[in-house]
Design an enzyme around this catalytic site. Structure first.
Site, PDB file in Angstrom:
ATOM      1  N   ASP A   6       0.676  -1.183   0.038  1.00  0.00           N
ATOM      2  CA  ASP A   6       0.186  -0.105  -0.117  1.00  0.00           C
ATOM      3  C   ASP A   6       0.886   1.202  -0.013  1.00  0.00           C
ATOM      4  OD1 ASP A   6      -2.865  -1.235   0.182  1.00  0.00           O
ATOM      5  OD2 ASP A   6      -1.908  -2.112   1.805  1.00  0.00           O
ATOM      6  N   HIS A   8       1.053   3.139  -2.703  1.00  0.00           N
ATOM      7  CA  HIS A   8       0.516   4.265  -3.407  1.00  0.00           C
ATOM      8  C   HIS A   8       1.346   5.347  -4.104  1.00  0.00           C
ATOM      9  CE1 HIS A   8      -3.747   2.718  -2.389  1.00  0.00           C
ATOM     10  NE2 HIS A   8      -3.255   2.245  -1.279  1.00  0.00           N
ATOM     11  N   ASP A  47      -0.837  -2.641  -4.250  1.00  0.00           N
ATOM     12  CA  ASP A  47      -1.093  -1.279  -4.404  1.00  0.00           C
ATOM     13  C   ASP A  47       0.304  -0.469  -4.498  1.00  0.00           C
ATOM     14  OD1 ASP A  47      -3.657  -1.567  -4.681  1.00  0.00           O
ATOM     15  OD2 ASP A  47      -4.409  -0.844  -2.875  1.00  0.00           O
ATOM     16  N   ASN A  82      -5.689  -3.737  -5.822  1.00  0.00           N
ATOM     17  CA  ASN A  82      -6.884  -3.591  -6.547  1.00  0.00           C
ATOM     18  C   ASN A  82      -6.679  -1.838  -7.408  1.00  0.00           C
ATOM     19  OD1 ASN A  82      -6.848  -2.794  -3.743  1.00  0.00           O
ATOM     20  ND2 ASN A  82      -8.998  -1.467  -4.237  1.00  0.00           N
ATOM     21  N   HIS A  83      -5.848  -1.027  -6.790  1.00  0.00           N
ATOM     22  CA  HIS A  83      -5.562   0.266  -7.513  1.00  0.00           C
ATOM     23  C   HIS A  83      -4.904   0.151  -8.635  1.00  0.00           C
ATOM     24  CE1 HIS A  83      -6.825   3.346  -4.660  1.00  0.00           C
ATOM     25  NE2 HIS A  83      -7.097   2.292  -3.693  1.00  0.00           N
ATOM     26  N   HIS A 147      -3.849  -9.798  -1.462  1.00  0.00           N
ATOM     27  CA  HIS A 147      -4.128  -8.388  -1.476  1.00  0.00           C
ATOM     28  C   HIS A 147      -5.765  -8.516  -1.076  1.00  0.00           C
ATOM     29  CE1 HIS A 147      -3.711  -3.739  -1.693  1.00  0.00           C
ATOM     30  NE2 HIS A 147      -4.896  -4.019  -2.207  1.00  0.00           N
ATOM     31  N   ASP A 178      -3.840  -4.028   1.580  1.00  0.00           N
ATOM     32  CA  ASP A 178      -5.215  -3.279   1.250  1.00  0.00           C
ATOM     33  C   ASP A 178      -5.687  -2.810   2.516  1.00  0.00           C
ATOM     34  OD1 ASP A 178      -7.287  -2.730  -0.233  1.00  0.00           O
ATOM     35  OD2 ASP A 178      -8.446  -4.429   0.189  1.00  0.00           O
ATOM     36  N   HIS A 180      -5.239  -0.387   5.501  1.00  0.00           N
ATOM     37  CA  HIS A 180      -4.053   0.321   5.765  1.00  0.00           C
ATOM     38  C   HIS A 180      -3.472   0.461   7.419  1.00  0.00           C
ATOM     39  CE1 HIS A 180      -3.789   3.157   2.151  1.00  0.00           C
ATOM     40  NE2 HIS A 180      -4.030   1.830   1.746  1.00  0.00           N
TER      41      HIS A 180
END
Length: 442
Positions: A6, A8, A47, A82-83, A147, A178, A180
């Site tokens: 994650d 990002h 992610d 998924n992102h 995830h 996933d 956080h």
């Protein structure tokens, strides 16, 4: 080994270029720690990027960080979240072809005496198709990297117990991404752990960010939490009495160290009307990088409004609704193009038309609707998925939507932040197939 996820990278939070850089910087700090510790592997639980179309600076920054690991002989093992998930080749496949990463899957990747397996994010409506069968390896330990929102943790919609029971491999640990919120649990002898995010992707993520440092010994699995130095957030809570207003808020804000910080001001109580712009500009004048106001008084007195998303976070409400609608991957692509701040307002219409025309010629199945989340919870009463809309209607609707895009991407809008520390509202893909054709990179 380091267990992270994650990250990002590419998230321009609060429309701030500095915040965008912060997410890449956090990933680079994880890599630096891996080099300093001399770990045997860095495992990323999905992610890596905030969306499916990272920009060039984000890609170059990632490549530079992965090359540092490669130069040190430290493998980077990862799955797709998924992102960042696309319909075809994944960015992770590109890094794998460059020799800088390994995409985990059914086949084991052995480091020392530990065999690593991967489970990419799979939409809830597609999970009944999974068989959780893996290729067994001759290794002392087996680890699954996955995830999603798994039990026994909050907001779960995926049963870890089912994965473990139906798998033909006896896993010693399940390393998750996933959610956080970092957390760890023991499920009948199998350690299940979330590493948490490396930067604050939401104002609700108040605790320090970091990752897991995991050691496998013959007798135990040792999981320790390491924190990262990230940009400071100042969380300012102001309880206003009946005759108090902006001056009380300013006095309260001055009590905090605002230098280069992200300032989140939360208003409660009664008090006078306070304009968010006045508070935000004051905080910036006092040294803050960026400031946002969440006036809880807008909803506290409305007993009929039962929602976890406040109107101070309009884009979050939109994302939540989009996630529940079961849209096709084409519709999600259009939605992302219309609402993403990376596409200039003047270019949105042409960009949408170009993407829809490309999908019509290359991937007509992209217009098939996914199953709605509400439908997935009650499958016995559902029929098979149907087409979203006729193609002509899709194009017309997309063009109509672009007319509102400038308003949705103005810098004056209050920036969206989620109200839970979970992060599964990213674009869901129709399948978790591994297609290494890299067609999306042409």
């Amino acid at each position: 080994m380091i267990h992270t996820g994650d990250t990002h990278i590419g998230y321009q939070q609060y429309h701030s270029p500095e915040r965008r850089q912060d997410f890449l910087d956090a990933f680079e700090r994880v890599v630096s720690d891996a080099l300093d510790e001399g770990v045997d592997a860095v495992v990323h639980a999905g992610d890596l990027y905030h969306d499916r179309r990272p920009e060039l600076p984000d890609l170059l920054g990632t490549l530079a960080a992965l090359r540092r690991l490669d130069d040190a002989g430290i493998p980077f093992l990862a799955i797709v979240g998924n992102h960042e998930s696309t319909r075809g080749g994944q960015w992770l496949d590109l890094f794998e072809r460059l020799g800088l990463a390994t995409r985990l899957g059914r086949d084991p990747h052995v480091v020392g005496d530990v065999a690593f397996y991967g489970l990419d994010h799979v939409p809830r409506s597609r999970r009944d198709e999974l068989d959780y069968q893996f290729d067994p390896a001759d290794a002392e330990r087996s680890v699954l990297v996955a995830h999603g929102l798994f039990t026994p943790f909050a907001h779960a919609d995926w049963e870890t117990e089912t994965v473990l029971a139906e798998s033909n491999v006896d896993f010693d640990a399940v390393l998750l991404g996933d959610n956080h919120v970092p957390d760890t649990a023991d499920l009948d002898g199998t350690w299940v752990t979330y590493c948490g995010s490396t930067e604050r992707a939401s104002a609700s993520e108040r605790d320090p960010r970091g990752y897991n440092l995991i050691e496998f010994t013959p007798d135990a699995v040792d999981i320790r939490r390491r924190t990262l130095e990230t940009r400071p957030f100042a969380f300012v809570e102001v309880d206003l009495a009946g005759d108090e207003g902006i001056e009380r808020v300013r006095r309260r804000v001055r009590e905090f160290d605002l230098e280069d910080a992200v300032v989140i001001v939360e208003l409660r109580g009664e008090g006078e009307t306070v304009t968010p712009a006045a508070v935000e500009s004051f905080a910036v004048e006092e040294g803050a990088l960026v400031a946002r106001v969440n006036d809880k008084r807008d909803i506290d007195d409305d007993a009929d409004l039962a929602t976890d998303v406040t109107f101070a976070d309009p884009d979050d409400a939109v994302r939540e609704r989009v996630r529940e609608m079961g849209l096709s991957s084409a519709a999600l692509d259009v939605d992302e193009t219309v609402r993403a701040s990376k596409v200039a307002d003047s270019n949105v219409r042409d960009e949408v038309r170009e993407r829809v025309e490309s999908l019509l010629s290359d991937d007509p199945d992209a217009f098939v609707a996914a199953e709605r989340e509400s439908d997935a919870e009650d499958e016995d009463e559902n029929s098979e998925g149907v087409e979203d809309v006729a193609v002509a209607e899709d194009v017309e609707t997309a063009e109509d939507a672009t007319e509102t895009a400038p308003e949705a991407t103005t810098e004056t809008d209050t920036d969206p932040e989620t109200t839970t520390e979970t992060d599964s509202e990213g674009p869901a893909e129709p399948a978790a197939s591994r297609d290494s054709s890299l067609g999306d990179f042409a």
